[in-house]
Design a protein around this motif. Sequence first.
Motif, PDB file in Angstrom:
ATOM      1  N   UNK A 231       0.886  -1.275   0.018  1.00 29.02           N
ATOM      2  CA  UNK A 231      -0.030   0.222   0.132  1.00 29.02           C
ATOM      3  C   UNK A 231       0.772   1.247   0.041  1.00 29.02           C
ATOM      4  N   UNK A 232       1.872   1.127   0.865  1.00 31.41           N
ATOM      5  CA  UNK A 232       2.607   2.546   1.024  1.00 31.41           C
ATOM      6  C   UNK A 232       3.372   2.897  -0.446  1.00 31.41           C
ATOM      7  N   UNK A 233       4.099   1.753  -0.995  1.00 29.43           N
ATOM      8  CA  UNK A 233       4.856   2.130  -2.105  1.00 29.43           C
ATOM      9  C   UNK A 233       3.940   2.496  -3.360  1.00 29.43           C
ATOM     10  N   UNK A 234       2.630   2.067  -3.258  1.00 28.75           N
ATOM     11  CA  UNK A 234       1.640   2.410  -4.295  1.00 28.75           C
ATOM     12  C   UNK A 234       1.202   3.928  -4.102  1.00 28.75           C
ATOM     13  N   UNK A 235       0.846   4.111  -2.678  1.00 35.92           N
ATOM     14  CA  UNK A 235       0.636   5.637  -2.446  1.00 35.92           C
ATOM     15  C   UNK A 235       1.853   6.546  -2.659  1.00 35.92           C
ATOM     16  N   UNK A 236       2.906   6.125  -2.484  1.00 39.93           N
ATOM     17  CA  UNK A 236       4.189   7.010  -2.909  1.00 39.93           C
ATOM     18  C   UNK A 236       4.376   7.309  -4.435  1.00 39.93           C
ATOM     19  N   UNK A 237       4.121   5.945  -5.278  1.00 37.41           N
ATOM     20  CA  UNK A 237       4.052   6.251  -6.728  1.00 37.41           C
ATOM     21  C   UNK A 237       2.755   7.022  -7.348  1.00 37.41           C
ATOM     22  N   UNK A 238       1.681   6.846  -6.676  1.00 38.10           N
ATOM     23  CA  UNK A 238       0.520   7.603  -7.017  1.00 38.10           C
ATOM     24  C   UNK A 238       0.473   9.370  -6.734  1.00 38.10           C
ATOM     25  N   UNK A 239       1.208   9.393  -5.639  1.00 35.87           N
ATOM     26  CA  UNK A 239       1.379  10.804  -4.986  1.00 35.87           C
ATOM     27  C   UNK A 239       2.226  11.672  -6.111  1.00 35.87           C
ATOM     28  N   UNK A 240       3.440  11.057  -6.422  1.00 34.36           N
ATOM     29  CA  UNK A 240       4.371  11.480  -7.407  1.00 34.36           C
ATOM     30  C   UNK A 240       4.082  11.331  -8.724  1.00 34.36           C
TER      31      UNK A 240
END
Length: 427
Positions: A231-240
């Motif tokens: 979830x966190x890597x996916x969130x980082x990719x989506x944020x940037x």
Amino acid sequence: MRTWHEIRRFPLAVQLLLVNQLGVNTGFYLLIPYLATHLTENLGLSAAVVGVVLGVRNLSQQGLFVIGGSASDRLGARGVIIAGCALRTAGFALFALGDHLAVLLAASVLSGFAGALFNPAVRAYLAQEAEERRAEAFALFNVFATTGALIGPLLGSALLLVDFRTSALAAAGIFAVLTVAQALVLPARRVEPSGGGVLADWREVLGNRAFLAFALAMAGLFTLESQLYLLLPDGARRATGWDGAAGLVFVVGAAANLLLQLRLTRALKRRGDRARWIVAGLGLMALAFLPPALATTVSGGPDGVADAVLRVLPVLSGALLLYLGVMIAQPFVMDMVPAFGRPALTGTYFGIFYVVSGVAAAIGNTVVGWAMDTGRDGDAAWLPWACCALTGFASALGVVRLRRLGSLPAPPEQPAAPAPARGRTPA
């Protein structure tokens, strides 16, 4: 420097097991994160077949932890650790050399069963060797494991520039070196008879209702820790909007782990019992998912580098809080598991603990995956973050309940300070 000084205070066997865990995680994460891509793009296998290959590996490991734990109790942890690393060497070498489905399935079974052998055996050996300093030993164990989990993908991505076979053979080579080092350096320990058969051992552990309740409560810890890779890597990719942003999550965790893990564990051990810090760690892990959830209210892609940085900060702050929660709770969880039963069944307790909590965590991860899909389809991006927060709080409340019922093992007694000599003033 204090960390290295602390490492040298442990017996040579513990030092080797710490280095061993660094190598194990380096070799594992050097290969496994890239396996699915190799199977689909290089070998042309369908997604269904890839799922079978990866599922067989997970099932061989998660479902057979109890075998490794029992073997550790009855045959000695040293031999089981060596056998596990040797099997992992063979399994990873097969991934490099085999293209046919039968060979790939054999590689999956061997590499999974290898983990089922050495994971509980290593923890049982570490718990017995460290004795009253188990919490500190497991704290250092966590430091080395996290470092390996960071080095592995970086090394793997570099080796993939050559080809996948080179990466797989390098991983197999790491496990081969570990196997030889354990055989040469790791001392054998006398095996204490359990007093019954294997089935009797299992019945004794499974009959410990307090232990089973604790293992189920720890499903929250494993579920949330898994989000460091989902979830966190996916969130980082989506944020940037940048795929490489996922690596920032691991950099934050590795830095925090190296700087704070041992200091945290030693400070907390002197200030309260294990259950209190397990609850605190789980609560912090739950809170870690709130900043990223709030950030999901921003729609659309980032408007330039500055906007991308601002958007990823809540995700990275969540990652830092999650790592801190794991750093607080996990050493005390590992310290508590063998305290539920007899020393002769330490390996069996670790094995069954990982089976019970692992199965429950697999269910939890399925729910998180469903929440991710549902959130994207239904314009509710906050949903998976909320599910994780609720999971962490539920797990913490479970431990609180067990503590109030008096179902958790009592904390070990601290050695009394020596009385000052008569007629002298203590310094």
